[in-house]
Enzyme design. Structure first.
Site, mmCIF file in Angstrom:
data_model
loop_
_atom_site.group_PDB
_atom_site.id
_atom_site.type_symbol
_atom_site.label_atom_id
_atom_site.label_comp_id
_atom_site.label_asym_id
_atom_site.label_seq_id
_atom_site.Cartn_x
_atom_site.Cartn_y
_atom_site.Cartn_z
ATOM 1 N N THR A 1 0.951 -1.094 0.101
ATOM 2 C CA THR A 1 -0.115 0.106 0.003
ATOM 3 C C THR A 1 0.899 1.332 0.000
ATOM 4 O O THR A 1 0.785 2.228 -0.621
ATOM 5 C CB THR A 1 -0.884 0.024 1.236
ATOM 6 O OG1 THR A 1 -1.682 -1.106 1.327
ATOM 7 C CG2 THR A 1 -1.827 1.075 1.251
ATOM 8 N N GLY B 1 1.150 8.544 10.200
ATOM 9 C CA GLY B 1 1.167 8.798 8.769
ATOM 10 C C GLY B 1 1.448 9.992 7.966
ATOM 11 O O GLY B 1 2.571 10.598 7.924
ATOM 12 N N GLU C 1 -6.395 -4.874 10.667
ATOM 13 C CA GLU C 1 -5.588 -5.898 10.267
ATOM 14 C C GLU C 1 -6.741 -7.198 10.374
ATOM 15 O O GLU C 1 -7.446 -7.126 11.409
ATOM 16 C CB GLU C 1 -4.335 -6.190 10.781
ATOM 17 C CG GLU C 1 -3.549 -5.019 10.502
ATOM 18 C CD GLU C 1 -2.865 -4.942 9.244
ATOM 19 O OE1 GLU C 1 -2.976 -5.973 8.291
ATOM 20 O OE2 GLU C 1 -2.453 -3.910 8.603
ATOM 21 N N LYS D 1 4.436 4.436 18.944
ATOM 22 C CA LYS D 1 4.630 5.830 18.198
ATOM 23 C C LYS D 1 4.652 6.585 19.451
ATOM 24 O O LYS D 1 5.601 7.717 19.252
ATOM 25 C CB LYS D 1 3.134 5.905 17.719
ATOM 26 C CG LYS D 1 3.020 5.207 16.362
ATOM 27 C CD LYS D 1 1.419 5.380 16.030
ATOM 28 C CE LYS D 1 1.269 4.670 14.633
ATOM 29 N NZ LYS D 1 -0.112 4.691 14.150
ATOM 30 N N GLY E 1 -2.985 5.220 5.412
ATOM 31 C CA GLY E 1 -3.199 5.370 3.947
ATOM 32 C C GLY E 1 -2.217 5.364 2.952
ATOM 33 O O GLY E 1 -1.029 5.840 3.392
#
Length: 433
Positions: A14, A135, A191, A206, A303
């Site tokens: 992706t 992201g 997932e 994170k 994304g």
């Protein structure tokens, strides 16, 4: 003058596909930024014949990672394949071969970031990892560059889109956890094995990265207290709303003086809090600096193209350093020794829901326990249950130390009038702090 920069990719899923699209479609922008073209020379994939939504020449694809990390013509290796131990070996070898590395791998950087950055510096290479947290939100570069002159005291935010999507749907539409999880999986937000997300592990990695950068301190993953969302019930969410709160999975990194705390846990936020309105798969991070005050970074936390945007931005930073001849000089060793707060130094408000025997004096016994530890109440609800001999008490405490609160919880469980401690969550106050 660099004629062109050759890039090798590890992975074409992706994010990798998004990276290829941006490099191809934004070539004019890249030329303007750095004055030379970017060439994708090799891409390591597991299956050369797999159908993909990007087209590359056959000669570019390889199933052998070694062809990428040992190719003398490749300047930058972009790692978007995931994994930890094997990927660590590949990146170490690439750095030792004098190649700059850009990665989106939060798991790897949370566990081995300190080691990898040291090796990169030793070999005069850049190692950038903006895409590993939130992201498409440029949070890491903002900490390292934009807020470099400030002293960061607190970072607090929603850094996992899967759990935020689940809690949004559960809270807004009174839907069950299992049903919303299945929907999130169908939409690609979760997932097939959602453990890393729903148990808070992804967010903890994170927060370890954010705390390490924001506090200039070697924070390890095991230093992060973690509690996931699997135990949250419809009743918890309904009572939260009734008391004027919204439930979110919140990562908190807080520094007082030289001591820090880092945690990820379901947290009640006032409905007026800016993070309370961050819904669905979106991420947001509050950063508080002594000079700048409160700043908030908001955007898509995952994304293909949002994450790929961060990856290619790191690639641009590498290329600018190549033009200037300053690669490998951006890594800064931690300024402070790690000092973690103990439970007596961590303060917060708490939400508590308990079932008690509906008898005279029960509430007095409970309040006595709290008052003995100096913990007072801000809000209280007392409601009868369908079982005639039980009542439900829902309360929010004033600020209390984690040690005192945990001591009270243990004593409550041992109290004869308490049938069950149903749930307990951290509560954050008005504003970001």
């Amino acid at each position: 003058m660099v004629k062109s920069v050759s890039v090798g990719l590890l992975g074409l899923g992706t994010v990798g596909s998004g990276v290829v699209k941006i490099i191809k479609n934004h070539q004019d922008k890249l030329m303007h930024q750095i004055g030379c073209p970017v060439e994708i020379k090799k891409v390591a994939v597991r299956d050369r014949d797999k159908k993909r939504d990007v087209v590359l020449p056959e000669a570019v694809l390889t199933t052998n990672v070694e062809e990428v990390i040992h190719d003398p013509d490749i300047d930058v290796v972009i790692e978007v394949m995931g994994g930890i131990e094997e990927t660590r070996r590949y990146i170490l070898q690439a750095l030792k071969n004098g190649k700059h590395v850009v990665t989106a791998n939060k798991d790897l950087m949370a566990l081995y970031g300190t080691e990898l950055l040291a090796v990169a510096s030793e070999h005069g290479c850049d190692l950038f990892y903006e895409a590993s947290v939130a992201g498409g939100i440029p949070i890491l570069r903002s900490l390292v560059d934009g807020l470099a002159s400030d002293r960061i005291t607190k970072m607090m935010g929603i850094v996992n889109g899967t759990t935020n999507y689940i809690l949004t749907k559960m809270s807004k539409f009174n839907r069950k956890y299992e049903e919303v999880l299945a929907e999130a999986q169908a939409l690609g937000y979760a997932e097939a094995d959602p453990t890393s997300d729903v148990e808070g592990l992804d967010a903890a990695r994170k927060m370890a990265i954010l705390a390490r950068l924001g506090f200039s301190m070697n924070i390890d993953l095991q230093d992060v207290y973690v509690k996931g969302i699997t135990g949250i019930t419809e009743e918890d969410l309904n009572y939260s709303k009734r008391l004027g709160y919204t439930m979110k999975l919140i990562g908190i990194a807080h520094r007082d003086g030289e001591k820090v705390e880092v945690s990820v846990q379901p947290t009640l936020l006032p409905e007026t809090h800016p993070l309370a309105s961050v819904n669905d798969e979106y991420n947001a991070v509050y950063v508080y600096g002594e000079a700048v005050g409160e700043t908030m970074f908001y955007g898509p936390g995952a994304g293909s193209l949002p994450t790929a945007t961060s990856v290619v931005s790191d690639l641009v930073a590498v290329m600018k350093n190549m033009r200037l001849g300053v690669n490998g000089r951006s890594a800064v060793t931690p300024q402070y020794d790690k000092q973690l707060k103990d439970d007596s130094e961590i303060y917060s408000k708490y939400f508590l829901r308990i079932h008690v025997k509906d008898q005279v004096g029960a509430f007095t016994k409970i309040t006595s326990l709290f008052s003995e530890r100096g913990v007072s109440f801000e809000k209280i609800l007392q409601l009868p249950l369908k079982q005639k001999d039980l009542a439900e008490i829902v309360l929010v405490t004033h600020q209390a130390s984690l040690k005192d609160y945990r001591d009270v919880l243990q004593q409550l469980r041992d109290l004869e009038v308490v049938e069950e401690v149903k749930s307990s969550y951290r509560v954050e106050g008005e504003g970001a702090l």
